[in-house]
Design an enzyme around this catalytic site. Structure first.
Site, PDB file in Angstrom:
ATOM      1  N   PHE A 146       0.829  -1.196   0.000  1.00 26.41           N
ATOM      2  CA  PHE A 146       0.000   0.000   0.000  1.00 26.41           C
ATOM      3  C   PHE A 146       0.866   1.249   0.000  1.00 26.41           C
ATOM      4  O   PHE A 146       1.909   1.300   0.657  1.00 26.41           O
ATOM      5  CB  PHE A 146      -0.896   0.045   1.247  1.00 26.41           C
ATOM      6  N   ASP A 147       0.397   2.261  -0.707  1.00 28.26           N
ATOM      7  CA  ASP A 147       0.851   3.624  -0.482  1.00 28.26           C
ATOM      8  C   ASP A 147       0.263   4.078   0.854  1.00 28.26           C
ATOM      9  O   ASP A 147      -0.649   3.438   1.384  1.00 28.26           O
ATOM     10  CB  ASP A 147       0.374   4.504  -1.639  1.00 28.26           C
ATOM     11  N   ALA A 148       0.755   5.193   1.390  1.00 26.16           N
ATOM     12  CA  ALA A 148       0.243   5.677   2.678  1.00 26.16           C
ATOM     13  C   ALA A 148      -0.708   6.872   2.513  1.00 26.16           C
ATOM     14  O   ALA A 148      -1.913   6.764   2.775  1.00 26.16           O
ATOM     15  CB  ALA A 148       1.406   6.045   3.602  1.00 26.16           C
TER      16      ALA A 148
ATOM     17  N   LYS B  96       9.213   6.570  -5.437  1.00 21.60           N
ATOM     18  CA  LYS B  96       8.330   6.033  -6.474  1.00 21.60           C
ATOM     19  C   LYS B  96       8.144   7.101  -7.549  1.00 21.60           C
ATOM     20  O   LYS B  96       8.019   8.271  -7.202  1.00 21.60           O
ATOM     21  CB  LYS B  96       6.953   5.693  -5.880  1.00 21.60           C
TER      22      LYS B  96
END
Length: 232
Positions: free
Chosen positions: A10-12, A152
């Site tokens: 997951f991204d945050a 990213k």
């Protein structure tokens, strides 16, 4: 266990946590008796957003981003930019709340798949938010661009995560995030399956094609675990 996935990453920000930068800046600037307005926020974002693009492209470091976005205000208030940046990150930790559906999703997945986080956010903020929300124990690792040295969508940050995962088959890893230019493009380039959390109904970039697109974390949970009922 999930049939198709060994890992979900997951991204945050704006994927698991609500990221209200305007509220955080207002909170921080109140300490300096500044009434931070929408116009001030627009001016801040005119500086901040291009810096994030430069950071994601590897043109500047995390420290340079954090410094440069507050230079103007630091001069006005006669303080160091890093003081403002630290205050902002602290304020963002204070007001952090999970996105709707995040708690249910992570609890549902916890015993069924391994999970990690890959974020371009900053170390001090991410650790504090994971601890305060009780999410920390759900994840095997947290990869933070500030610590890895690349952001990213750079392939190196995904390869670093792959190493931490023990090098599972790339097609059995799913990357979930709200930003097509960093989360989804990076995941695609790494050979992962991707899920775009598009809560605002944005139009997808023509050149970036996620495997899945969902409008909420509840929709993602329903797709991953269609038979999940009452914690089972």
């Amino acid at each position: 266990m999930l049939t198709n996935w060994d890992w979900i990453l997951f991204d945050a920000d704006d994927t698991l946590f609500h990221f209200d930068a305007y509220a955080g800046l207002q909170r921080m600037f109140r300490r300096y008796d500044v009434d931070f307005t929408h116009d001030d926020y627009s001016a801040y974002q005119a500086v901040n957003k291009p810096l994030w693009v430069e950071y994601q492209n590897g043109a500047i470091s995390a420290l340079q981003l954090q410094h440069r976005r507050f230079v103007g205000w630091a001069e006005k208030l006669r303080v160091e930019p890093q003081e403002l940046n630290s205050g902002f990150l602290g304020a963002m930790a204070d007001i952090c709340v999970p996105l709707v559906g995040a708690v249910n999703l992570l609890n549902a997945l916890k015993e069924k798949v391994s999970m990690g986080i890959i974020t371009n956010g900053f170390s001090a903020l991410q650790q504090a938010r994971l601890e305060r929300t009780g999410f920390l124990d759900h994840f095997k690792f947290v990869v933070i661009s500030e610590q890895v040295g690349v952001a990213k969508p750079h392939l190196a940050i995904f390869d670093h995560a792959l190493t931490l995962m023990g090098n599972p088959p790339r097609e059995r890893v799913m990357m979930v995030g709200d930003n097509p230019d960093s989360d989804i493009l990076g995941g695609i380039n790494a050979g992962f399956a991707t899920c775009w959390l598009n809560a605002d109904g944005r139009e997808a970039p023509e050149t970036i094609k996620p495997d899945w697109e969902v409008s909420s974390l509840a929709e993602l949970q329903a797709r991953l675990l269609p038979d999940y009922v009452d914690g089972k």
